[in-house]
Design an enzyme around this catalytic site. Structure first.
Site, mmCIF file in Angstrom:
data_model
loop_
_atom_site.group_PDB
_atom_site.id
_atom_site.type_symbol
_atom_site.label_atom_id
_atom_site.label_comp_id
_atom_site.label_asym_id
_atom_site.label_seq_id
_atom_site.Cartn_x
_atom_site.Cartn_y
_atom_site.Cartn_z
ATOM 1 N N GLU A 281 97.823 13.171 -16.447
ATOM 2 C CA GLU A 281 97.545 13.744 -17.730
ATOM 3 C C GLU A 281 96.637 14.897 -17.566
ATOM 4 O O GLU A 281 95.410 14.708 -17.425
ATOM 5 C CB GLU A 281 97.575 12.899 -18.768
ATOM 6 N N GLU A 312 98.574 24.638 -20.794
ATOM 7 C CA GLU A 312 98.024 24.086 -19.353
ATOM 8 C C GLU A 312 99.013 24.413 -18.537
ATOM 9 O O GLU A 312 98.679 24.479 -17.305
ATOM 10 C CB GLU A 312 98.087 22.710 -19.722
ATOM 11 N N ASP A 470 98.555 13.218 -25.452
ATOM 12 C CA ASP A 470 98.598 11.787 -24.755
ATOM 13 C C ASP A 470 99.550 10.767 -25.150
ATOM 14 O O ASP A 470 100.071 10.001 -24.233
ATOM 15 C CB ASP A 470 97.051 11.097 -24.865
HETATM 16 P P1 8BR Z 1 97.844 18.538 -26.203
HETATM 17 O O1 8BR Z 1 96.800 17.441 -26.825
HETATM 18 O O2 8BR Z 1 98.139 17.838 -24.820
HETATM 19 O O3 8BR Z 1 97.417 19.871 -26.503
HETATM 20 O O4 8BR Z 1 99.237 18.490 -26.738
HETATM 21 C C1 8BR Z 1 99.444 18.658 -28.211
HETATM 22 C C2 8BR Z 1 100.876 18.252 -28.502
HETATM 23 O O5 8BR Z 1 101.146 17.711 -29.888
HETATM 24 C C3 8BR Z 1 101.723 19.744 -28.682
HETATM 25 O O6 8BR Z 1 102.325 20.014 -27.382
HETATM 26 C C4 8BR Z 1 102.817 19.173 -29.588
HETATM 27 O O7 8BR Z 1 103.945 18.671 -28.932
HETATM 28 C C5 8BR Z 1 102.170 18.286 -30.415
HETATM 29 N N1 8BR Z 1 101.846 18.308 -31.952
HETATM 30 C C6 8BR Z 1 100.932 18.946 -32.559
HETATM 31 BR BR1 8BR Z 1 99.845 20.013 -31.657
HETATM 32 N N2 8BR Z 1 100.949 19.095 -33.744
HETATM 33 C C7 8BR Z 1 101.967 18.345 -34.181
HETATM 34 C C8 8BR Z 1 102.582 17.866 -35.156
HETATM 35 N N3 8BR Z 1 102.131 18.188 -36.471
HETATM 36 N N4 8BR Z 1 103.536 17.170 -35.361
HETATM 37 C C9 8BR Z 1 103.918 16.429 -34.057
HETATM 38 N N5 8BR Z 1 103.516 16.837 -32.860
HETATM 39 C C10 8BR Z 1 102.548 17.701 -32.970
HETATM 40 C C1 GLC Z 2 90.135 15.312 -23.903
HETATM 41 C C2 GLC Z 2 88.826 15.236 -24.825
HETATM 42 C C3 GLC Z 2 88.570 13.883 -25.709
HETATM 43 C C4 GLC Z 2 89.872 13.891 -26.474
HETATM 44 C C5 GLC Z 2 91.266 14.048 -25.597
HETATM 45 C C6 GLC Z 2 92.403 14.122 -26.507
HETATM 46 O O1 GLC Z 2 90.065 13.925 -23.096
HETATM 47 O O2 GLC Z 2 87.841 15.047 -23.785
HETATM 48 O O3 GLC Z 2 87.816 14.312 -26.376
HETATM 49 O O4 GLC Z 2 89.982 12.859 -27.204
HETATM 50 O O5 GLC Z 2 91.254 15.250 -24.726
HETATM 51 O O6 GLC Z 2 93.522 14.227 -25.594
#
Ligand code: 8BR
Ligand code: GLC
Length: 495
Positions: A281, A312, A470
């Site tokens: 991830e 990313e 995640d």
């Molecule tokens: P990262 O943590 O890897 O950035 O991924 C965030 C993901 O969370 C986004 O790609 C999106 O799909 C999802 N997301 C977010 Br931001 N806001 C959201 C919401 N309000 N409802 C559902 N999914 C959400």
């Molecule tokens: C990264 C950050 C952590 C956060 C996580 C969420 O690992 O270091 O603080 O909780 O991303 O995806």
């Protein structure tokens, strides 16, 4: 396909994945876990913070684009950049001064489990996997308390030279500090004004100030590595946290040795179960040398599956030498499905992966190597399951058990996501990646890959955004593995 049909597919997929999960023996999850101190910023908080500085100096620092936080001005600059674009970022800080400054000038609303591996372990344990083995090289007593106390969540502990699996609360290392990250969450439509420039925050997101204490190392204890067979049986591993690797350490060691050791762990896991699947991830990695090393030396050729968000994808393409494609992914952001799709295909090829899962606000794309043992419908079920988990997490902030996960089914599918897919249809049909009908199902057939694309559920006013990515990647990867095991079990059962 009508939105109503996608809603029904979400329900069907959820039920079918829940049925498959018991077929899994277990999942290994390493390395990064920390405490997240979460603060939801209000307009008053932001004005107060800006008021502490000379606004012209903030602007100058924004232009310098700091990649580390060395002083509060760096923090303000990266916060305003993140808010202006609505883009998540994680910036390291190597000094505890920033922690103290934030405590004194802002404070936080609540603390919870953070770090991709910590969040994923807790989630999988709550989804009732038979066994989740978490491994955090810096598991302190305080951090251990943030793991859910469940019989199926275990952590290796070395006792008299022997590795045994114990609840994290009994497996911590004494005398080790805790890693605390600050998560500054902000909401769409906040108004910000600094140095006579005004903007409106385009979407809910967050900036992460990631603490990197001197003792932090991405590594595995020698005993645990030597006795890695003690965590088996497991069907898969979800690995993350490589972003904390530094180019050089005070003791003279360099990133190369941590990269080599990370690969050794992956290769040993695969040797112990040749059918094991490894997912990495990704996250925001500021240092380009490290970003490139993670992709080309750890991910490429060693792992099977990669999960990442749109920013990313752009950042990965950039260090892999695809600047133009990277720029077009970032420039068009959520609307740039075509570039995003092309970029994900490029990552699959460049990194010799079986699967690349990209999540975006409103839709997910999963690119697959040809010949995968699951059908596209089965892959689609995995993605739909993960969309339900994401919305449950956005809605409730945390998923404590299966019934809380099911709440995600009540969240509507994103209309913006459906519109985005409609725009993509012309391209796909025009390029003969699918017929109109196949597109309605979300199935694409490229010359050297297949792909699944789904509209996802989006919560209008999320509790928090941290960790949703995640949950998406963990949900989909686990669902895929569970289905593979289920099919295998059914095929070998005597008639
Ligand atoms: P990262 O943590 O890897 O950035 O991924 C965030 C993901 O969370 C986004 O790609 C999106 O799909 C999802 N997301 C977010 Br931001 N806001 C959201 C919401 N309000 N409802 C559902 N999914 C959400
Ligand atoms: C990264 C950050 C952590 C956060 C996580 C969420 O690992 O270091 O603080 O909780 O991303 O995806």
């Amino acid at each position: 396909m009508e939105i109503q049909e996608w809603e029904q597919h979400h329900i069907d997929a959820f039920c079918s994945v829940i049925e498959s999960i018991p077929y899994l023996d277990g999942m290994f999850v390493a390395y990064n876990s920390n405490i997240d101190a979460i603060k939801h910023l209000t307009e008053a908080d932001i004005s107060k913070l800006i008021g502490l500085f000379n606004e012209a100096e903030i602007q100058e620092r924004i232009e310098a684009y700091p990649r580390e936080i060395n002083d509060p001005l760096d923090l303000m600059a990266r916060l305003l950049i993140s808010m202006r674009e609505g883009k998540a970022a994680e910036i390291p800080t190597y000094t505890s001064d920033i922690h103290e400054w934030l405590k004194g000038h802002l404070g936080f609303d609540y603390a919870c489990m953070g770090g991709q591996a910590g969040i994923i372990s807790n989630l999988l344990a709550c989804l009732e996997l038979k066994k989740v083995v978490a491994y955090v090289p810096w598991l302190s007593q305080e951090l251990a308390e943030y793991f859910v106390a469940a019989d199926n969540l275990l952590h290796p502990k070395v006792e008299d030279g022997r590795v045994i699996l114990k609840p994290p609360q009994e497996a911590f290392k004494p005398d080790i500090g805790s890693k605390v990250n600050w998560i500054l969450e902000y909401s769409r439509d906040l108004q910000v004004s600094c140095n006579e420039r005004k903007f409106t925050v385009p979407r809910d997101n967050r900036l992460i100030i990631s603490s990197r204490p001197k003792w932090l190392r991405l590594d595995m204890d020698r005993d645990v590595y030597e006795q890695l067979d003690s965590i088996f049986p497991i069907d898969g591993a979800m690995l993350s946290g490589y972003q904390i690797i530094k180019e050089e350490y005070e003791d003279g060691s360099t990133y190369e040795q941590y990269v080599i050791r990370s690969v050794q762990v992956i290769e040993k896991l695969k040797a112990l179960n040749p059918e094991l699947r490894i997912h990495v991830e990704l996250t925001s990695i500021q240092n380009r040398v490290i970003r490139k090393a993670i992709l080309t030396e750890i991910v490429a050729k060693h792992v099977h599956s990669l999960g990442l968000d749109t920013v990313e994808v752009a950042n990965a393409l950039n260090v892999l030498g695809h600047e133009e494609l990277s720029y077009s992914v970032i420039k068009k952001e959520e609307n740039g499905i075509i570039s995003l799709y092309q970029g994900a295909v490029q990552l699959l090829k460049d990194l010799s992966l079986e699967r690349v899962h990209v999540h975006s606000l409103g839709f997910y794309i999963c690119i697959l190597e040809k010949g995968h043992p699951l059908t596209l419908k089965e892959h689609r079920d995995s993605l739909l399951f993960s969309s339900t988990l994401a919305s449950a997490k956005a809605f409730k902030g945390n998923i404590g058990d299966l019934s809380e996960a099911e709440v995600g089914l009540k969240v509507p599918i994103s209309v913006g996501g459906i519109e985005g897919l409609d725009n993509f249809k012309l391209y796909c049909v025009g390029r003969r990646l699918c017929t109109e009908e196949e597109f309605e199902y979300g199935y694409l057939y490229g010359p050297d890959h297949d792909a699944v694309i789904i509209p996802s559920k989006v919560v209008d006013k999320p509790k928090a955004t941290v960790g949703i990515g995640d949950a998406i990647s963990a949900g989909a990867f686990t669902a895929m593995l569970a289905r593979m095991k289920q099919k295998k079990a059914i095929n070998v059962l005597p008639m």
